[in-house]
Structure formats: structure tokens, C-alpha cells
Scaffold this motif. Structure first.
Motif, mmCIF file in Angstrom:
data_model
loop_
_atom_site.group_PDB
_atom_site.id
_atom_site.type_symbol
_atom_site.label_atom_id
_atom_site.label_comp_id
_atom_site.label_asym_id
_atom_site.label_seq_id
_atom_site.Cartn_x
_atom_site.Cartn_y
_atom_site.Cartn_z
ATOM 1 N N MET A 1 -30.375 2.701 -35.497
ATOM 2 C CA MET A 1 -30.949 1.433 -35.012
ATOM 3 C C MET A 1 -29.850 0.581 -34.391
ATOM 4 S SD MET A 1 -33.695 -0.500 -34.739
ATOM 5 C CE MET A 1 -34.881 0.134 -35.924
ATOM 6 N N SER A 2 -30.131 0.000 -33.261
ATOM 7 C CA SER A 2 -29.148 -0.852 -32.597
ATOM 8 C C SER A 2 -29.301 -2.301 -33.052
ATOM 9 C CB SER A 2 -29.322 -0.772 -31.079
ATOM 10 O OG SER A 2 -30.579 -1.273 -30.697
ATOM 11 N N ARG A 3 -28.230 -3.049 -32.892
ATOM 12 C CA ARG A 3 -28.246 -4.476 -33.202
ATOM 13 C C ARG A 3 -28.418 -5.258 -31.907
ATOM 14 N NH1 ARG A 3 -22.935 -5.789 -36.409
ATOM 15 N NH2 ARG A 3 -23.821 -7.883 -36.219
ATOM 16 N N CYS A 4 -29.115 -6.379 -32.010
ATOM 17 C CA CYS A 4 -29.363 -7.256 -30.872
ATOM 18 C C CYS A 4 -28.729 -8.609 -31.196
ATOM 19 C CB CYS A 4 -30.870 -7.378 -30.639
ATOM 20 S SG CYS A 4 -31.327 -8.366 -29.221
ATOM 21 N N ASN A 5 -27.589 -8.894 -30.589
ATOM 22 C CA ASN A 5 -26.815 -10.097 -30.887
ATOM 23 C C ASN A 5 -26.974 -11.127 -29.774
ATOM 24 O OD1 ASN A 5 -25.564 -8.723 -33.173
ATOM 25 N ND2 ASN A 5 -24.329 -7.630 -31.662
ATOM 26 N N ILE A 6 -27.390 -12.323 -30.139
ATOM 27 C CA ILE A 6 -27.575 -13.398 -29.161
ATOM 28 C C ILE A 6 -26.286 -14.209 -29.054
ATOM 29 C CG2 ILE A 6 -28.936 -15.423 -28.540
ATOM 30 C CD1 ILE A 6 -31.207 -14.317 -30.267
ATOM 31 N N LEU A 7 -25.765 -14.324 -27.842
ATOM 32 C CA LEU A 7 -24.552 -15.105 -27.602
ATOM 33 C C LEU A 7 -24.955 -16.499 -27.133
ATOM 34 C CD1 LEU A 7 -22.330 -12.494 -25.682
ATOM 35 C CD2 LEU A 7 -22.685 -12.743 -28.153
ATOM 36 N N GLU A 8 -24.994 -17.448 -28.036
ATOM 37 C CA GLU A 8 -25.348 -18.813 -27.651
ATOM 38 C C GLU A 8 -24.093 -19.521 -27.157
ATOM 39 O OE1 GLU A 8 -27.552 -21.012 -30.503
ATOM 40 O OE2 GLU A 8 -29.251 -19.623 -30.479
ATOM 41 N N ILE A 9 -24.083 -19.827 -25.864
ATOM 42 C CA ILE A 9 -22.908 -20.420 -25.219
ATOM 43 C C ILE A 9 -23.255 -21.828 -24.760
ATOM 44 C CG2 ILE A 9 -21.310 -20.237 -23.279
ATOM 45 C CD1 ILE A 9 -21.694 -17.205 -23.382
ATOM 46 N N GLU A 10 -22.587 -22.819 -25.351
ATOM 47 C CA GLU A 10 -22.790 -24.211 -24.973
ATOM 48 C C GLU A 10 -21.669 -24.642 -24.042
ATOM 49 O OE1 GLU A 10 -23.065 -26.590 -28.464
ATOM 50 O OE2 GLU A 10 -24.936 -25.667 -29.149
ATOM 51 N N PHE A 11 -22.023 -25.420 -23.013
ATOM 52 C CA PHE A 11 -21.036 -25.841 -22.017
ATOM 53 C C PHE A 11 -21.579 -27.046 -21.274
ATOM 54 C CE2 PHE A 11 -24.037 -22.965 -20.184
ATOM 55 C CZ PHE A 11 -24.251 -23.404 -18.894
ATOM 56 N N GLU A 12 -20.730 -27.647 -20.454
ATOM 57 C CA GLU A 12 -21.153 -28.749 -19.591
ATOM 58 C C GLU A 12 -21.211 -28.267 -18.156
ATOM 59 O OE1 GLU A 12 -19.385 -32.541 -19.674
ATOM 60 O OE2 GLU A 12 -19.812 -32.915 -21.795
ATOM 61 N N LEU A 24 -26.016 -9.186 -26.502
ATOM 62 C CA LEU A 24 -25.228 -7.970 -26.688
ATOM 63 C C LEU A 24 -26.030 -6.981 -27.516
ATOM 64 C CD1 LEU A 24 -21.562 -9.071 -27.525
ATOM 65 C CD2 LEU A 24 -22.262 -7.621 -25.632
ATOM 66 N N LEU A 25 -26.285 -5.802 -26.949
ATOM 67 C CA LEU A 25 -26.900 -4.712 -27.694
ATOM 68 C C LEU A 25 -25.790 -3.787 -28.170
ATOM 69 C CD1 LEU A 25 -29.902 -3.842 -25.337
ATOM 70 C CD2 LEU A 25 -29.845 -5.439 -27.257
ATOM 71 N N GLN A 26 -25.896 -3.349 -29.418
ATOM 72 C CA GLN A 26 -24.785 -2.613 -30.003
ATOM 73 C C GLN A 26 -25.292 -1.492 -30.898
ATOM 74 O OE1 GLN A 26 -22.720 -4.974 -32.875
ATOM 75 N NE2 GLN A 26 -20.929 -3.631 -32.990
ATOM 76 N N ASN A 27 -24.753 -0.288 -30.700
ATOM 77 C CA ASN A 27 -24.884 0.778 -31.690
ATOM 78 C C ASN A 27 -23.569 1.539 -31.733
ATOM 79 O OD1 ASN A 27 -24.894 2.525 -29.495
ATOM 80 N ND2 ASN A 27 -26.968 3.275 -29.816
ATOM 81 N N LEU A 149 -34.319 3.413 -20.453
ATOM 82 C CA LEU A 149 -32.912 3.750 -20.572
ATOM 83 C C LEU A 149 -32.664 4.257 -21.987
ATOM 84 C CD1 LEU A 149 -31.468 0.605 -18.738
ATOM 85 C CD2 LEU A 149 -31.938 2.866 -17.774
ATOM 86 N N PRO A 150 -31.857 5.308 -22.146
ATOM 87 C CA PRO A 150 -31.762 5.971 -23.446
ATOM 88 C C PRO A 150 -30.832 5.309 -24.450
ATOM 89 C CG PRO A 150 -30.401 7.109 -21.831
ATOM 90 C CD PRO A 150 -31.112 6.017 -21.089
ATOM 91 N N TRP A 151 -30.164 4.239 -24.054
ATOM 92 C CA TRP A 151 -29.111 3.668 -24.891
ATOM 93 C C TRP A 151 -29.689 2.718 -25.938
ATOM 94 C CZ3 TRP A 151 -28.324 1.862 -19.470
ATOM 95 C CH2 TRP A 151 -27.903 2.915 -18.639
ATOM 96 N N CYS A 152 -28.951 2.556 -27.035
ATOM 97 C CA CYS A 152 -29.292 1.564 -28.071
ATOM 98 C C CYS A 152 -30.754 1.678 -28.506
ATOM 99 C CB CYS A 152 -28.956 0.155 -27.598
ATOM 100 S SG CYS A 152 -27.176 -0.147 -27.438
ATOM 101 N N SER A 153 -31.165 2.886 -28.868
ATOM 102 C CA SER A 153 -32.512 3.172 -29.382
ATOM 103 C C SER A 153 -33.608 3.040 -28.331
ATOM 104 C CB SER A 153 -32.843 2.279 -30.599
ATOM 105 O OG SER A 153 -31.865 2.433 -31.602
ATOM 106 N N GLY A 154 -33.231 2.926 -27.054
ATOM 107 C CA GLY A 154 -34.206 2.852 -25.973
ATOM 108 C C GLY A 154 -34.388 1.444 -25.442
#
Length: 245
Positions: A1-12, A24-27, A149-154
Motif C-alpha cells: 500500500m502506498s502513502r499519500c502525503n499532503i504538502l501544505e505550503i503556506e506563503f505570501e 507526495l505518493l510514496q511506496n 499508471l502502475p506505480w504506488c498501487s495504481g
């Protein structure tokens, strides 16, 4: 199982606080970034990825949902820094990302410039120069609707035009998650169409939201708004109703 990481980026940006949410999808085999922010955002991406103990040099692929500058602004810089990363985009978007066709957002901005009041033109001209500064970058692989697409569990490619003709969203069947890009955004806790005044085809945009109902979605992640909290299907139906009646 792949992980689904949300990158919350705050800026002006333009004096206003904003937040974007690349994913970021990760396995064990791949680390895949979905969209990459404005120009000069590598340091923001590094900081956000480090919270998941991920370094950018470990990226294997970068999927672009569409060619707006807040989604591809750092694409060329990332490819220069990490040339092994494969850049992936919809077949309709690739010519704009590669600079073979003029950005549709730039065309839109240029076409409306003369109709603006004089006091608004300096800001619009600055915006046009900003769009012109976004660097092109070759696309390594193009994708089309319903491709898996076959990556990260599909990863299922969902063509969701309207905001841009080649806009894609990504459906992760293994964990019933949709990475929306800009097909929808979260505003005051509700789903909405992204920037209606900038959406190139509103009719197509609403049809794209309708298309999402064909998927079994438990979670939806918006580039503008992050993770939606609520009943996804009900929220999508309500949004379609608001723009149809």
C-alpha cells in the motif's frame, strides 16, 4: 500500500497569505510529486517533504495536473536539480509545458488587457510578465483519460477539462482517494469550481465535476484547500446543482 502525503505550503503572494497542497505518493519503489508550486518554490517543497522524512533527491516522478504557473512554476528548476525525475502530463498539456505552444493562461491575460481600466493595467502587465517568465521543460511521458499508471498501487488518470483543456485529476483506487488538482477547490469548507473567472470552459468544468461521481471516492484532496472534510459525493452533487440550476 502506498502513502499519500499532503504538502501544505503556506506563503505570501501579492501581499496575501495563500496555501497550496501538492501531494507526495510514496511506496518502496517510487516517490511521486503531484504539482510543484510557483517559481522558486524548491525550498518550500523541501521543508514540507522533510516533515515526512522525504528528501527531494529521492523523487522518481513528477505528475503535472495542468500548466498554470502555480502548478509548474518550479518544474524546470526541479528537473535541472534532479534530472532523473520523469515529468508526466496529459497529452493536451504537454505542448504548453514544453513551450511549443503559448500558455493558455498567458493568451487569456493578453486578450483581456486592453479592456481593463487604466488603473488595473500595471498589475495585469506584471502578471503577464510573470507568466512569460515560467520556464518550459520537456515532458518525459504523456497520459490520456482512463489510463492506469502502475506505480504506488495504481494511479488512474481522470481527464477533467474546463479549467484547462488538458487538466487531469488522479484517482487512487487502493485507498479511494482523488487528487483533484484544480477541478474543484475548497472555499469556506465547501467544494467549488476553481477560479470561475479564469476557467476557460465553465460548461466542461461542471461536466468534469459530474464525471467524478463515477468514482468511489472517500477522500478528495484539492490543490487549493487540501483535504476535504465531509461527505464527498454529497458535496459534489451540491456543487453540480449550484451550477446547473
Amino acid at each position: 500500500m502506498s502513502r499519500c502525503n499532503i504538502l501544505e505550503i503556506e506563503f505570501e503572494y501579492s501581499g496575501q497569505k495563500q496555501t497550496i497542497a501538492p501531494v507526495l505518493l510514496q511506496n518502496e519503489y517510487d516517490i511521486i510529486l503531484i504539482d510543484c508550486g510557483y517559481p522558486n518554490f524548491i525550498s518550500h517543497l523541501e521543508e514540507a517533504a522533510s516533515k515526512y522524512d522525504i528528501a527531494l533527491d529521492s523523487l522518481t516522478k513528477l505528475i503535472v495536473t495542468h500548466h498554470d504557473m502555480d502548478h509548474i512554476g518550479s518544474l524546470a528548476a526541479l528537473k535541472r536539480a534532479y534530472p532523473h525525475i520523469d515529468i508526466i502530463a496529459h497529452e493536451l498539456e504537454a505542448p504548453y509545458i514544453e513551450g511549443k505552444k503559448k500558455s493558455l493562461r498567458l493568451e487569456q491575460a493578453e486578450s483581456t488587457l486592453n479592456g481593463l481600466p487604466e488603473e488595473a493595467k500595471p498589475h495585469a502587465e506584471q502578471f503577464i510578465r510573470f507568466l512569460q517568465s515560467v520556464e518550459p521543460v520537456p515532458v518525459d511521458r504523456t497520459v490520456s483519460n482512463n489510463e492506469r499508471l502502475p506505480w504506488c498501487s495504481g494511479i488512474d488518470i481522470v481527464h477533467t477539462p474546463g479549467h484547462m483543456p488538458g487538466h487531469i485529476s488522479l484517482y487512487l483506487p487502493a485507498n479511494k482517494t482523488l487528487i483533484a488538482g484544480d477541478v474543484v477547490v475548497i472555499e469556506r469548507g465547501k467544494l467549488n469550481i476553481a477560479n470561475p473567472q479564469f476557467t476557460l470552459d465553465m460548461g466542461e468544468a461542471v461536466l468534469s465535476v459530474q464525471r467524478l461521481l463515477d468514482y468511489d471516492i472517500d477522500q478528495i484532496i484539492c490543490y487549493h484547500g487540501g483535504l476535504f472534510h465531509g461527505d464527498v459525493k454529497q458535496a459534489l452533487r451540491q456543487l453540480i446543482h449550484e451550477y446547473t440550476f
